[in-house]
Design an enzyme around this catalytic site. Structure first.
Site, PDB file in Angstrom:
ATOM      1  N   ASN A 152       0.796  -1.233   0.000  1.00 41.82           N
ATOM      2  CA  ASN A 152       0.000   0.000   0.000  1.00 41.82           C
ATOM      3  C   ASN A 152       0.828   1.282   0.000  1.00 41.82           C
ATOM      4  O   ASN A 152       0.332   2.325  -0.400  1.00 41.82           O
ATOM      5  CB  ASN A 152      -1.025  -0.014   1.142  1.00 41.82           C
ATOM      6  CG  ASN A 152      -0.366  -0.003   2.492  1.00 41.82           C
ATOM      7  OD1 ASN A 152       0.787  -0.415   2.636  1.00 41.82           O
ATOM      8  ND2 ASN A 152      -1.076   0.448   3.492  1.00 41.82           N
ATOM      9  N   GLU A 248       5.171  -3.964  11.949  1.00 40.51           N
ATOM     10  CA  GLU A 248       4.019  -3.063  11.865  1.00 40.51           C
ATOM     11  C   GLU A 248       2.944  -3.819  11.098  1.00 40.51           C
ATOM     12  O   GLU A 248       3.102  -4.103   9.911  1.00 40.51           O
ATOM     13  CB  GLU A 248       4.385  -1.764  11.140  1.00 40.51           C
ATOM     14  CG  GLU A 248       5.340  -0.886  11.912  1.00 40.51           C
ATOM     15  CD  GLU A 248       4.789  -0.342  13.232  1.00 40.51           C
ATOM     16  OE1 GLU A 248       3.575  -0.380  13.445  1.00 40.51           O
ATOM     17  OE2 GLU A 248       5.608   0.103  14.048  1.00 40.51           O
ATOM     18  N   CYS A 282      -3.188   0.800   6.990  1.00 36.80           N
ATOM     19  CA  CYS A 282      -3.276   0.164   8.305  1.00 36.80           C
ATOM     20  C   CYS A 282      -3.918   1.107   9.293  1.00 36.80           C
ATOM     21  O   CYS A 282      -4.608   0.686  10.207  1.00 36.80           O
ATOM     22  CB  CYS A 282      -1.907  -0.273   8.788  1.00 36.80           C
ATOM     23  SG  CYS A 282      -0.762   1.073   8.914  1.00 36.80           S
TER      24      CYS A 282
END
Ligand SMILES: NC(=O)C1=CN([C@@H]2O[C@H](COP(=O)(O)OP(=O)(O)OC[C@H]3O[C@@H](n4cnc5c(N)ncnc54)[C@H](OP(=O)(O)O)[C@@H]3O)[C@@H](O)[C@H]2O)C=CC1
Ligand SMILES: O=C(O)[C@H](O)COP(=O)(O)O
Length: 472
Positions: A152, A248, A282
């Site tokens: 992304n 992450e 996210c």
């Protein structure tokens, strides 16, 4: 075009290749090498050999390479941005902004690296007899850093690992996401043009399902810096053994709206937070927890904002674009159907054409629905009505994730109290959840990650303390 990997300062093909198609229209964009294990080994050995000379440079010398790379990246923002928009179906304006943000991030990492100085400690504090001892506490690179990025932000979330690793004196093995690997290799070209010494920065392309575990378990790797999904992150945690990691991972960020909130502002922030890049962030707001007394009004305001979103082509800067691939679109559709079947009220049109999913807001979502808990990574926003602050906190904390939350209220002491109780890495008061500014700490707890990013924190994570003690 056939893109190549940078290994030991040379551009290399592999016997096998992977063809990259645009999610927008299936257009072939180019091919990238599918590296073999032997080629990975060679990249690792090259990195290891390059480490002594790179770590021996002064921070100022290393920063010069980074600053040059930032300048080149900025010069090429349109070319790289266009590829990025095509490769991951990101709006062209946002794609170019990603490149510019990355140049800024690299410069900031270079600057922050100059401030990592260590400390001097005096003896005599713990026991009287140690009075004549003193220690020089310095920071040293961890060694070979494996940087793995998600689709992304294929430029930005790559550089946010690479730049702090390099300025800290580490050498890098960079594995871009397969869908996003051309963007990753364009970033690699930037570092090569900046003159980064051979072996200091190496790219390795190939499907994570084929070479991922091999990379993670490779004995030359000293630190794994990963952004991606929670299942892969958990697997990395198991395979890493005693090596330090930074993870992450996924999120289910809540936007908590209290009775006294500025509802118009909250609705705007929530919609921007939930739907930018079609929810494939996210840090997207992935559920709204609103006090029942203001829920009707907030739902109307959110609906009005969502109806303004445009749907279509990234090159027309549409707000909502095709999601990354068909399995993702199918997964999102599954969440939508489950919510519909269990009685959630769709406030906007439910529609899908191939992998283009129209933005959906569901009101009256209940905790038995999948959408209340699962991360769609797509343009779907559930509204869950609650009767008290305690209920909002309870539902927020029941999530397996713990990335961020937003609290909308004018009551700052209460906002602080709620923030203290939320099990997440960051709480935003009266704003949408988001990673930036990139100098701030960024972290997830529970299923959202391990370790702390943010440029200063990333450098600290990828350097370790060494004490040199003198008896005078
Ligand atoms: N907390 C955060 O900062 C962020 C979290 N995310 C999370 O990432 C997910 C979406 O990104 P997505 O790219 O689909 O995530 P994935 O976990 O599918 O992939 C991330 C990266 O891991 C690689 N990979 C896949 N399998 C392995 C393996 N076995 N070992 C090592 N690496 C592997 C992928 O390579 P390949 O592409 O070749 O499969 C890719 O480079 C969402 O869950 C999102 O929440 C995303 C951005 C930021
Ligand atoms: O991958 C993500 O979603 C990012 O880490 C979030 O970054 P952003 O909040 O700046 O979009």
């Amino acid at each position: 075009m056939n893109y190549q990997n940078l290994v030991n300062g040379e551009w290399k093909d592999s016997e096998n290749t992977i063809t990259i198609y645009s999610p927008i229209n299936g257009e072939e964009i180019g091919t990238v090498p599918a590296m073999s294990r032997e080629e990975v080994d060679f990249a690792m050995e090259s990195a290891r050999k390059a480490l002594p000379a790179w770590r021996a440079l002064s921070a100022v010398e290393r920063a010069a390479y980074l600053n040059k790379a930032a300048d080149i990246l900025e010069r090429d923002k349109d070319k790289i941005g266009e590829n990025l928009a095509k490769e991951v179906a990101k709006g062209i304006k946002a794609a170019i902004s990603e490149v510019v943000r990355t140049a800024d991030l690299i410069r900031y990492a270079a600057e922050e690296g100059l401030r990592i100085t260590g400390e001097f400690v005096n003896g005599g504090g713990f026991e009287a007899g140690s009075k004549r001892k003193c220690g020089v506490v310095k920071r040293e690179p961890v060694g070979v850093v494996l940087a793995i990025a998600p689709f992304n932000y294929p430029v930005n979330l790559s550089a946010s690992k690479i730049a702090p690793a390099l300025i800290g004196g580490n050498v890098v093995i960079f594995k871009p996401p397969t869908q996003g690997s051309i963007s990753g290799l364009l970033l690699t070209q930037v570092f090569a043009e900046a003159g980064i010494p051979a072996g200091v920065f190496n790219s390795v392309t190939g499907k994570g399902s084929e070479i991922g575990d091999y990379l993670i378990e490779h004995e030359e790797v000293n630190f794994i810096n990963f952004t991606g999904s929670t299942p892969i992150g958990k697997k990395i945690g198991k395979l890493a053994g005693m090596r330090p990691i930074m993870l992450e991972l996924g999120g289910k960020d809540a936007g908590i709206v209290l009775e006294d909130a500025d509802l118009e502002k909250a609705a705007k922030d929530i919609v921007a937070g939930a739907f930018s890049y079609s929810g494939q962030r996210c840090t997207a707001i992935k559920r709204v927890l609103v006090m029942d007394s203001v829920a009707d009004k907030l739902a109307d305001l959110i609906k009005a904002q969502v109806e303004k979103l445009t749907v279509g082509d990234p090159f027309d800067n549409a707000d909502i674009t095709t999601v990354i691939d068909t399995p993702s679109a199918d997964f999102i559709e599954g969440l939508i159907k489950d919510a519909q079947e269990k009685g959630a009220k769709a406030l906007t049109t439910v529609k899908r054409e191939k992998n283009l999913i129209w933005p959906v807001v569901f009101d009256n979502v209940t905790t038995d629905m999948r959408i209340a808990w699962e991360e769609p990574f797509g343009p779907v926003l559930p509204i869950i009505r609650v009767n008290s602050v305690d209920e909002a906190i309870e539902i927020a904390n029941k999530s397996e994730y713990g990335l961020q939350s937003a609290v909308f209220t004018k009551n700052f002491p209460l906002a602080f109290e709620i923030a203290e109780k939320l099990e997440v890495g960051t709480v935003h008061i009266n704003n949408k959840t988001q990673r930036g500014p990139d100098s701030f700490p960024f972290l997830g707890i529970k299923g959202s990650g391990a370790g702390v990013q943010g440029l200063k924190y990333s450098i600290e994570s990828m350097t370790r303390v060494k004490s040199i003690v003198f008896d005078i």
